[in-house]
Write an enzyme that holds these catalytic residues in place. Structure first.
Site, PDB file in Angstrom:
ATOM      1  N   GLU A   1       0.826  -1.215   0.000  1.00 40.92           N
ATOM      2  CA  GLU A   1       0.000   0.000   0.000  1.00 40.92           C
ATOM      3  C   GLU A   1       0.862   1.268   0.000  1.00 40.92           C
ATOM      4  O   GLU A   1       2.079   1.209   0.180  1.00 40.92           O
ATOM      5  CB  GLU A   1      -0.914  -0.021   1.228  1.00 40.92           C
ATOM      6  CG  GLU A   1      -1.854  -1.217   1.212  1.00 40.92           C
ATOM      7  CD  GLU A   1      -2.798  -1.276   2.395  1.00 40.92           C
ATOM      8  OE1 GLU A   1      -2.577  -0.550   3.380  1.00 40.92           O
ATOM      9  OE2 GLU A   1      -3.764  -2.065   2.322  1.00 40.92           O
TER      10      GLU A   1
ATOM     11  N   GLU B   1      -2.259 -10.475  -5.871  1.00 44.08           N
ATOM     12  CA  GLU B   1      -2.389 -11.284  -7.089  1.00 44.08           C
ATOM     13  C   GLU B   1      -1.702 -10.605  -8.268  1.00 44.08           C
ATOM     14  O   GLU B   1      -1.047 -11.257  -9.089  1.00 44.08           O
ATOM     15  CB  GLU B   1      -3.870 -11.486  -7.429  1.00 44.08           C
ATOM     16  CG  GLU B   1      -4.703 -12.149  -6.341  1.00 44.08           C
ATOM     17  CD  GLU B   1      -5.313 -11.174  -5.348  1.00 44.08           C
ATOM     18  OE1 GLU B   1      -4.683 -10.148  -5.031  1.00 44.08           O
ATOM     19  OE2 GLU B   1      -6.424 -11.459  -4.868  1.00 44.08           O
TER      20      GLU B   1
END
Ligand code: THU
Ligand code: ZN
Length: 140
Positions: A45, A55
């Site tokens: 993040e 993913e």
């Protein structure tokens, strides 16, 4: 069904490397290429809330390493109900849905050992992909 416990373990290990100070929601992914190699990823993040999903990280790493064909992806999160890949990640995976059948195996698991297995086609039944544009991604 083949034993994907190693793949799940790699996703679990990747989850521990998550950088998620904002959501504090750690996700790990491990993508198995058809040649047997595994590429891991985690969510990263940032302060502008434009981070990377686990993913997508795994997929981009694999593609960077010239992989184009995949058998399965395992995703590990901590909740009671293991997180499914978001719509954007499903779309990213669709880019390499080589046979157009959505046969990629998508395994979601949590830390308590709950494991649920889907196919890409089950999670994203009506897919827009390279085939719509007449592109055979294997050539690229
Ligand atoms: N997240 C993933 O890594 N994959 C998904 O497909 C769903 C969401 C991450 C993004 C963010 O860092 C955190 O989970 C909470 O949304
Ligand atoms: Zn996602």
């Amino acid at each position: 069904m083949k034993d994907y416990s190693k793949l799940i373990l790699e996703a679990k290990k990747a989850r521990e490397k998550s950088y998620s100070p904002y959501s504090k929601y750690k996700v790990g992914a491990a993508l198995l290429a058809k040649n047997g190699k595994i590429y891991a990823g985690t969510n990263i993040e940032n302060a502008i809330y434009r981070g990377t999903h686990a993913e997508k990280f795994a997929l981009d790493t694999a593609v960077f390493n010239s992989e184009r064909e995949f058998e399965a992806i395992a995703i590990v999160s901590a909740g009671e109900d293991p997180a499914r890949p978001c719509g954007q990640c499903l779309q990213d995976l669709t880019e390499f849905d080589i046979d157009g059948r959505g046969s990629l195996i998508v395994i979601v698991a949590n830390l308590k050992g709950k494991i649920i297995t889907f196919t890409l086609a089950e999670l994203l039944p009506q897919r827009f992909g390279p085939k719509n544009l007449g592109i055979d991604v294997k050539k690229y």
